[in-house]
Design an enzyme around this catalytic site. Structure first.
Site, mmCIF file in Angstrom:
data_model
loop_
_atom_site.group_PDB
_atom_site.id
_atom_site.type_symbol
_atom_site.label_atom_id
_atom_site.label_comp_id
_atom_site.label_asym_id
_atom_site.label_seq_id
_atom_site.Cartn_x
_atom_site.Cartn_y
_atom_site.Cartn_z
ATOM 1 N N HIS A 36 7.570 1.872 23.964
ATOM 2 C CA HIS A 36 6.401 1.456 24.750
ATOM 3 C C HIS A 36 6.629 0.055 25.304
ATOM 4 O O HIS A 36 6.491 -0.196 26.496
ATOM 5 C CB HIS A 36 5.137 1.447 23.873
ATOM 6 C CG HIS A 36 4.425 2.766 23.803
ATOM 7 N ND1 HIS A 36 4.859 3.788 23.001
ATOM 8 C CD2 HIS A 36 3.318 3.229 24.435
ATOM 9 C CE1 HIS A 36 4.031 4.827 23.136
ATOM 10 N NE2 HIS A 36 3.089 4.513 24.009
ATOM 11 N N LYS B 16 -0.716 11.710 16.272
ATOM 12 C CA LYS B 16 -1.580 12.115 15.155
ATOM 13 C C LYS B 16 -2.581 11.020 14.824
ATOM 14 O O LYS B 16 -2.321 9.843 15.040
ATOM 15 C CB LYS B 16 -0.762 12.507 13.931
ATOM 16 C CG LYS B 16 -0.236 11.361 13.118
ATOM 17 C CD LYS B 16 0.303 11.867 11.789
ATOM 18 C CE LYS B 16 1.107 10.804 11.070
ATOM 19 N NZ LYS B 16 0.306 9.958 10.181
#
Lengths: 186, 289
Positions: A38, A106
């Site tokens: 990222h 998740k």
């Protein structure tokens, strides 16, 4: 609570169909990105440099897989999702910069990401934590890997071809609904 | 049975790590199966996905979760166990080889340089807890532990006047706030007393117990049962998707405390409660349990 089979690249129409509670099975391409990828991709964008693949056409998978090399080809051994909330600080910038349509992770994400999903027309889907062997079964090919030398196996960007990848539960949709916000209130 | 040697202790350890990573203990599978029959909707989907995943991992011999964990070992070794002094080196070598052979994800990162040696070893890792006892036998407990559940650990240094009432409240609140992050249904390890390090260490060691195995002391067992009930009423559920199965079990261990302190440590283990025990008996046989 629909069950949908979708194919990447995902269209705006596909995303609009999805609501919190729906189940998706995805066929097409994903790229894995944890914290370091990222940061790396945002940094490249800021410097005006090109990212070596087209993230817009792929689903973003919060995952650091177990891999091995067989006959000079990378094979995914186990590839469940990692905890998505770690990426909360940079996900908005990431979604805006790369036009991602679907996040797979998740545990869900926060308000900032929820707002940017609405803004950019994207969804967050939850894949069962720890289900790495099942996920690996749906990976048909490792198409490529980027930033491997610099970031190492778990943090690198793995480009994966998948078939019927799921069940992915839509827990944050593009209409501003979040399963987690609703659950917090109850 | 082959004669025990450095070489075959290493091989058995690799085999033990492999089995821990690919095959869940039967008691854990049973508990997950039972939970799946009780749950509905999204919670049931999560448990069914977990059970499907466990089957694939076992059948194909691949790690059930991509986070193959930090390698932790608990060793109970007799002073006369012949390989005592060699054991640390054997374990390090076994972890390195297991990383390559199984394979495992290289999970050891230098906090200062970010360098990852790529073989799951590093400063203090694999972590070995030594307990030296009398005799010539040795038991090695293998506990590979993932980061998601470990990140949800907690320590509270309570006022002894608040004691158990406050502890129970904090534990339940903590598990509600953790939500789906530690990959529930989890197994909760709690350490009470001792000191900050002692209660944390007891909390983690408590995870070695089997599902359903109560503390031998009645008062402690009663608190375990009470916490299981309280936590499973929170509605966090499998992977935080709602439902009545937030924990599969709660295990409590204690140490005597300082009169002024009431330390409470909490360590969570995800549903992938991977563990394996290797026993070296005095007549030279090796059992992998």
């Amino acid at each position: 609570m629909k069950i949908l089979h979708l194919q990447t690249p995902l269209s705006t129409k596909d995303i609009k169909k999805l609501s919190v509670g729906d189940t998706v099975y995805l066929t097409g391409k994903l790229f894995t990105a944890r914290d370091e990828t990222h940061k790396k991709m945002i940094e490249l964008k800021k410097k005006g440099k090109k990212v070596p693949f087209n993230p817009k056409e792929l689903a973003l998978f919060h995952c650091g897989p177990v891999v091995k090399k067989e006959k000079n080809k990378w094979v995914i051994v186990s590839a469940g999702p990692t905890t998505s909330i770690r990426m909360e600080d940079f996900e908005e910038e990431f979604l805006l910069a790369f036009g991602i349509k679907m996040i797979i992770g998740k545990g869900g994400m926060g308000e900032k990401t929820l707002k940017s999903l609405k803004k950019t027309g994207a969804v967050y889907t939850h894949f069962t934590g720890g289900a790495g062997a099942l996920a690996a079964k749906s990976v048909k090919e490792v198409e490529n890997v980027y930033f491997l030398e610099e970031l190492g196996i778990p943090e690198a960007a793995w480009i994966l071809k998948v078939e019927h990848f799921g069940p992915l539960i839509v827990t944050m949709d593009a209409k501003g609904n979040s399963f987690y916000e609703k659950k917090k209130k109850t | 049975m082959a004669k025990i040697s450095n070489k075959n202790i290493e091989e058995i350890l690799i085999e033990g790590i492999d089995q821990a990573e690919t095959d869940l203990p039967k008691d854990v599978i049973k508990a997950l199966e039972k939970a799946a029959t009780k749950e509905k909707g999204l919670a049931k989907i999560q448990l069914e996905t977990i059970l499907k995943n466990i089957k694939i991992a076992s059948k194909e011999g691949i790690p059930m979760c991509q986070d193959t964990g930090i390698m932790t070992f608990y060793i109970e070794a007799g002073t006369e166990f012949k390989y005592l002094s060699a054991l640390k080196k054997i374990i390090y070598n076994a972890v390195k080889k297991a990383t390559k052979e199984i394979p495992l994800r290289p999970n050891t990162v230098n906090p200062f340089t970010k360098e990852n040696p790529g073989n799951n070893t590093g400063s203090h890792i694999p972590y070995i807890n030594w307990n030296i006892v009398k005799g010539s036998e040795c038991t090695i407990y293998i506990l590979p532990k993932g980061g998601g559940s470990e990140n949800m650990s907690a320590l509270w240094m309570l006022n002894p006047n608040e004691g158990f009432v406050k502890a129970k409240k904090l534990i339940v609140e903590h598990i509600i706030n953790a939500g789906g992050k530690p990959c529930p249904p989890t197994i909760v390890g709690i350490g009470i007393g001792g000191g900050a390090d002692i209660c944390m260490s007891l909390a983690k060691k408590a995870l070695l117990r089997k599902i359903g195995e109560r503390n031998k002391e009645k008062k402690v067992a009663k608190m375990e049962k009470e916490l299981i009930e309280l936590i499973n009423k929170t509605g966090v559920g499998p992977m935080g998707m709602g439902g009545g199965t937030t924990v599969l079990d709660v295990h409590i261990e204690y140490a005597h405390r300082h009169p002024a302190s009431f330390p409470v440590g909490l360590v969570l283990q995800c549903w992938a409660d991977r563990k394996k025990t290797i026993k070296f008996t005095k007549n030279g046989t090796i059992k992998v349990i």
